[in-house]
Design an enzyme around this catalytic site. Structure first.
Site, PDB file in Angstrom:
ATOM      1  N   HIS A  59      40.108  34.808  37.736  1.00 20.47           N
ATOM      2  CA  HIS A  59      39.526  34.335  39.000  1.00 20.47           C
ATOM      3  C   HIS A  59      39.838  32.869  39.286  1.00 20.47           C
ATOM      4  O   HIS A  59      39.690  32.442  40.428  1.00 20.47           O
ATOM      5  CB  HIS A  59      37.993  34.498  38.970  1.00 20.47           C
ATOM      6  CG  HIS A  59      37.530  35.901  38.893  1.00 20.47           C
ATOM      7  ND1 HIS A  59      37.925  36.894  39.777  1.00 20.47           N
ATOM      8  CD2 HIS A  59      36.707  36.517  38.012  1.00 20.47           C
ATOM      9  CE1 HIS A  59      37.362  38.037  39.457  1.00 20.47           C
ATOM     10  NE2 HIS A  59      36.618  37.854  38.385  1.00 20.47           N
ATOM     11  N   GLY A  70      33.987  32.700  38.854  1.00 23.59           N
ATOM     12  CA  GLY A  70      33.711  33.848  37.985  1.00 23.59           C
ATOM     13  C   GLY A  70      33.893  33.565  36.507  1.00 23.59           C
ATOM     14  O   GLY A  70      34.460  34.354  35.776  1.00 23.59           O
ATOM     15  N   ASP A  80      40.970  45.044  35.074  1.00 25.52           N
ATOM     16  CA  ASP A  80      39.577  44.602  35.076  1.00 25.52           C
ATOM     17  C   ASP A  80      38.789  45.286  36.199  1.00 25.52           C
ATOM     18  O   ASP A  80      39.361  45.677  37.223  1.00 25.52           O
ATOM     19  CB  ASP A  80      39.571  43.074  35.288  1.00 25.52           C
ATOM     20  CG  ASP A  80      38.253  42.430  34.902  1.00 25.52           C
ATOM     21  OD1 ASP A  80      38.193  41.804  33.837  1.00 25.52           O
ATOM     22  OD2 ASP A  80      37.298  42.569  35.700  1.00 25.52           O
ATOM     23  N   HIS A 121      36.941  43.844  38.205  1.00 26.52           N
ATOM     24  CA  HIS A 121      36.954  42.930  39.357  1.00 26.52           C
ATOM     25  C   HIS A 121      38.382  42.663  39.841  1.00 26.52           C
ATOM     26  O   HIS A 121      39.322  42.682  39.055  1.00 26.52           O
ATOM     27  CB  HIS A 121      36.297  41.598  38.974  1.00 26.52           C
ATOM     28  CG  HIS A 121      34.865  41.739  38.531  1.00 26.52           C
ATOM     29  ND1 HIS A 121      34.506  41.957  37.216  1.00 26.52           N
ATOM     30  CD2 HIS A 121      33.716  41.732  39.233  1.00 26.52           C
ATOM     31  CE1 HIS A 121      33.195  42.061  37.121  1.00 26.52           C
ATOM     32  NE2 HIS A 121      32.679  41.938  38.328  1.00 26.52           N
TER      33      HIS A 121
END
Ligand SMILES: O=C(CCc1ccccc1NC(=O)c1cccc(C(F)(F)F)c1)NO
Ligand SMILES: [Zn+2]
Length: 394
Positions: free
Chosen positions: A158, A166, A193, A195
């Site tokens: 991130h 993050g 992941d 995310h």
């Protein structure tokens, strides 16, 4: 004896005859590890003590004997600013030197250094160690020291050029890819992941030299909120960002199917010279994120598919908040790249009690309702196929 490049200190642990027959064409695997790296990773706010659990399970299964262990060096500031802005790096360094964390700092806000990414004493040095480990892995891969390089303390996808996000401070993946670009014309990045890999996608959204493919949960209000199917990059990079937005409850079989079909389209259209794979384990059943129903078997099948391409591969970690399940997952992936079979019983070792009540390596799939209908998945594949029809580097 391996070439001692200026880039990394190779403390080569020769393979103490890894238990394999000589004729199998096994891959040469570099495992980036040092006590310092584990100590630093274990101090990250949301994954404390995870790195040590991962490493000790890998060691308990005797897998370190099948890999060349390389101790990394921290990234220098002039290397980190190859991606991050000097304003951000300077702010992180300044805050890192402040002992009393009571002092509020409005400048910190501008650089994302609050809430999810608190600046704590020494955070700057820690971020350099984590970034350096992935850069060391990339350097080993480029100097043809190995076919696969592994850094389970990396994967902080991130972090942005100008801000932390993050719990990611420096984007080790972007820095590793910039290193690989010194040798490889085209780099393919894939993100497993839960995310969206927004920091890596942002870094390369306007270039066709790096294709990013992210498989992630996409739903209103879910972090980071980006990664729509229609986000495909911009300018010269248009169509070189691929997003596969998924809903809760996806199963191993469905994930592996959509993964292999999308990645086959990417391979045929892009013909990359090297692969970078972020193996975040927060999509596993039993993770506090409680989103997907995946087991390590899904990640293992995805990795075996990528290995069949027979191009250099850099593996990094990422999210994963059920630490025992994350250790199970990354140990299974380490056994896949080293070609070792593992017995189901978790071996006796310092963290053995964390693996109860079954004390087995395999996980039972979750039974959350699967919101991903086959029509939804087919719709995604049609759109990805259409987008990638504009890419032809073969
Ligand atoms: O895993 C991540 C970062 C997840 C994240 C980003 C921004 C804000 C919060 C988070 N993480 C969590 O909410 C989180 C992290 C660890 C454990 C938990 C728990 F509460 F679910 F256990 C939640 N990226 O791949
Ligand atoms: Zn995650």
């Amino acid at each position: 004896m391996a070439r001692r490049g200026k880039d990394s200190v190779l403390t080569e642990i020769t393979n103490k005859n890894c238990p394999v027959d000589k004729k199998s064409d096994l891959r040469r695997v570099v495992y980036v590890y040092s006590d310092d790296l584990i100590a630093v990773c274990d101090q990250l706010p949301k994954v404390q003590c995870r790195a040590r659990m991962v490493h000790s399970l890998i060691s308990a299964y005797d897998l370190s004997r099948c890999m060349r262990c390389v101790s990394p060096r921290p990234a220098r500031e002039d290397e980190v600013t190859l991606f991050h802005s000097s304003d951000y790096v300077d702010c992180l360094k300044r805050l890192s030197a402040i002992e009393d964390d009571e002092k509020y700092d409005e400048e910190a806000e501008e650089f994302g250094l609050s809430y999810d990414c608190p600046a704590y004493p020494g955070v700057f040095e820690h971020a350099c160690v984590l970034a350096g480990a992935t850069m060391t892995a990339a350097t080993c891969l480029m100097s043809d020291l190995c076919d696969v390089a592994v850094n389970w303390c990396g994967g902080w996808h991130h972090a942005k050029r100008h801000e932390a996000s993050g719990f990611c401070y420096f984007n080790d993946i972007v820095l590793g890819i910039l290193k690989l670009r010194q040798k490889y014309e085209r780099v393919l990045y894939v993100d497993l992941d839960l995310h969206h890999g927004d920091g890596v996608e942002d870094a390369f959204c306007a270039t066709n030299k790096v294709m990013t493919v992210s498989f992630h949960k996409y739903s209103p209000g879910f972090f980071p909120g980006t990664g729509r199917l229609t986000d495909t990059g911009m300018g010269t990079g248009r169509y070189y960002s691929v997003n596969v937005p998924l809903k809760d409850g996806i199963t191993d079989a469905q994930f592996v199917s959509v993964f292999t079909r999308v990645m086959e389209l990417a391979r045929v259209s892009y013909a990359p010279g090297v692969l970078v794979c972020q193996c975040g384990a927060d999509g596993l059943t039993g993770d506090p994120m409680e989103a997907f129903n995946l087991t390590p078997s899904a990640h293992s099948q995805c990795l075996q598919y990528l290995l069949s391409w027979n191009i250099p591969l850099l593996l990094v970690g990422g999210g994963g908040y059920n630490f025992a399940n994350t250790a199970r997952c990354w140990t299974v992936l380490t056994s896949v790249v080293t070609g070792q079979q593992l017995r189901s019983e978790i071996p006796e070792h310092e963290a053995f009690t964390e693996y109860g009540p079954d004390f087995e390596l395999e996980l039972q799939a979750g039974n959350k309702i699967n919101r991903n209908t086959n029509e939804y998945i087919e719709g995604i594949l049609q759109q990805v196929k259409e987008n990638l029809s504009h890419v032809s580097c073969g």
